[in-house]
Write a protein that holds these residues in place. Structure first.
Motif, short mmCIF file in Angstrom:
data_model
loop_
_atom_site.label_atom_id
_atom_site.label_comp_id
_atom_site.label_asym_id
_atom_site.label_seq_id
_atom_site.Cartn_x
_atom_site.Cartn_y
_atom_site.Cartn_z
N ASP A 178 5.96 -7.26 -1.07
CA ASP A 178 6.08 -5.19 -1.10
C ASP A 178 6.61 -4.62 -0.03
OD1 ASP A 178 6.12 -2.59 -2.35
OD2 ASP A 178 4.56 -2.62 -0.62
N ARG A 179 5.14 -4.48 1.24
CA ARG A 179 6.26 -4.62 2.46
C ARG A 179 6.71 -4.59 3.21
NH1 ARG A 179 2.16 -1.92 2.56
NH2 ARG A 179 0.10 -1.35 4.40
N VAL A 180 7.74 -6.29 2.82
CA VAL A 180 9.45 -6.83 3.49
C VAL A 180 9.95 -6.91 2.81
CG1 VAL A 180 10.30 -8.81 3.56
CG2 VAL A 180 7.95 -9.43 3.89
N ASN A 181 9.94 -5.12 1.65
CA ASN A 181 10.75 -5.07 1.16
C ASN A 181 11.25 -3.47 1.01
OD1 ASN A 181 12.71 -4.89 -1.44
ND2 ASN A 181 11.41 -4.22 -3.18
N ARG A 182 9.84 -2.84 0.73
CA ARG A 182 10.00 -1.43 1.70
C ARG A 182 10.50 -1.07 3.15
NH1 ARG A 182 6.03 2.04 0.48
NH2 ARG A 182 4.61 0.71 0.63
N PHE A 183 10.16 -1.96 4.27
CA PHE A 183 9.87 -1.79 5.70
C PHE A 183 10.91 -2.69 6.14
CE2 PHE A 183 5.90 0.16 4.33
CZ PHE A 183 5.95 1.14 4.07
N SER A 315 7.86 -6.10 -12.01
CA SER A 315 6.69 -5.49 -11.66
C SER A 315 6.29 -4.50 -11.44
CB SER A 315 5.32 -6.91 -11.99
OG SER A 315 5.16 -6.54 -10.52
N ASP A 316 5.12 -3.15 -11.66
CA ASP A 316 4.29 -2.48 -11.10
C ASP A 316 3.42 -2.92 -9.86
OD1 ASP A 316 2.57 -3.45 -12.44
OD2 ASP A 316 2.37 -1.18 -13.38
N ARG A 317 3.62 -4.19 -9.49
CA ARG A 317 2.47 -4.82 -9.26
C ARG A 317 2.99 -4.18 -7.42
NH1 ARG A 317 3.47 -9.18 -11.61
NH2 ARG A 317 3.92 -10.39 -9.50
N ASP A 318 1.80 -4.07 -7.09
CA ASP A 318 2.04 -3.66 -5.61
C ASP A 318 1.16 -3.91 -4.08
OD1 ASP A 318 0.20 -1.61 -5.54
OD2 ASP A 318 1.21 -0.48 -4.83
N GLY A 319 0.21 -4.14 -4.67
CA GLY A 319 -1.13 -5.11 -4.22
C GLY A 319 -1.65 -4.37 -2.77
#
Length: 339
Positions: A178-183, A315-319
């Motif tokens: 999630d971090r790498v995908n969004r920032f 999925s809806d997982r973001d950790g």
């Protein structure tokens, strides 16, 4: 062996184990409480018995109903449950207990089966449910396996480290994806060389089956990625995988800048090194040579990460509950810009 009973087979490791067993022509029966949903409910190749694995009467009934060749125990968290299972399934061709690399009680590189000491386990720890005693309880479960083998039971243990891959409900890797995908700037705790052994879930599944088929009674087998990468290298793998999985060849994602932050810099966001998922101060490395000798093979890291990233994106997982909040990291990044 033709028939398999999987104790706990609907969530993560067990789910992939069932897939692997089906691919190798096993008749599979699940034994679960039925509280997590059953992804195989519409698959007529998989039978399901509902029950609590801590209830010995229910487990004995399952043993009588199925009469399995192989038993895979994915959800034994207390030594007494392992002792009960090795007694109930004593006549089976194989009983395989899912242990953990956390069972090892000494920090050394690498940790080897039969050489690196296991954690001790007091009577109090054996009945505890806290994370702090997890390794103790898994180690005592291993000793229950060894004791059963001495009594003639073909019982074995498989020890994975941190497991990742599709359907991972722990969401530890999801936090990083999630971090790498969004920032475009990702904080890396420490100097980026932190080394913590991980293992792709499909490789755990194949290891369990191979140990049942070819392993030796009373033995434990480590399972882990055959090629280890540091935390920083893992983040690079995620970024490369996102480019392959989420973007076309002509529309690559922006490059991600990895920003290293030590304890002093992290303090600006009231963050500690251990707040980051998959971070471990001392390297945790398991030798996998013993399992490889049974002709087990590891999935390439690129393939494993591509499958993990693709599942994350679907999925809806973001950790989000596993690591620091982005607002806190922004304060750290602000401090680093002034240095």
């Amino acid at each position: 062996m033709d028939t398999a009973l999987v104790i706990g087979g609907t969530r993560f490791i067990g789910r992939h184990l069932v897939d692997d067993l089906l691919e190798h022509d096993y008749d599979v029966t699940l034994f679960t409480r039925g509280t997590s949903g059953n992804p195989f409910v519409d698959d007529d190749r998989v039978d399901h018995i509902e029950g609590d694995r801590t209830n010995e009467t229910a487990l004995e009934a399952a043993a009588t109903t199925v009469d399995p060749d192989a038993v895979f125990d994915c959800v034994a968290y207390h030594p007494k449950d392992v002792r009960a299972a090795t007694t109930i399934f004593a006549d089976c061709d194989a009983y395989v207990y899912v242990s953990s690399g956390a069972a090892y009680g000494r920090e050394e590189i690498p940790k080897r089966e039969g050489e690196t000491p296991l954690h001790e386990c007091t009577l109090e720890q054996a009945t505890d449910d806290s994370f702090e005693t997890y390794g103790n309880r898994k180690a005592e479960g291993d000793r229950a396996v060894f004791a059963a083998a001495e009594d003639g039971v073909r019982a074995m243990a498989v020890r994975p480290p941190i497991v990742y891959g599709p359907h991972d409900h722990t969401e530890r890797l999801d936090w990083w994806i999630d971090r790498v995908n969004r920032f475009d700037r990702v904080v890396v705790p420490g100097d980026g060389t932190n080394l913590r052994h991980r293992v792709y879930v499909e490789d755990v599944a194949s290891a369990l089956r191979i140990v049942a088929e070819r392993g030796a009674a009373g033995e434990a087998y480590n399972v882990g990625d055959r090629r280890l990468v540091t935390l920083e290298e893992m983040i690079d793998l995620i970024a490369e995988s996102l480019n392959r999985v989420a973007h076309s060849a002509t529309e690559k994602a922006n490059d991600v800048e990895l920003v290293r932050a030590g304890p002093r810099e992290l303090a600006a966001g009231d963050i500690e090194l251990d707040d980051y998922p998959l971070y471990r101060t001392y390297p945790h490395v398991l030798s996998t040579a013993k399992l490889a000798a049974l002709d087990w093979e590891s999935t390439s890291l690129e393939t494993a990460m591509d499958r993990s990233v693709a599942d994350h994106l679907e999925s809806d997982r973001d950790g989000s509950e596993n690591g620091p909040e982005r607002e806190a990291e922004e304060r750290v990044l602000g401090i680093l810009e002034t240095l």
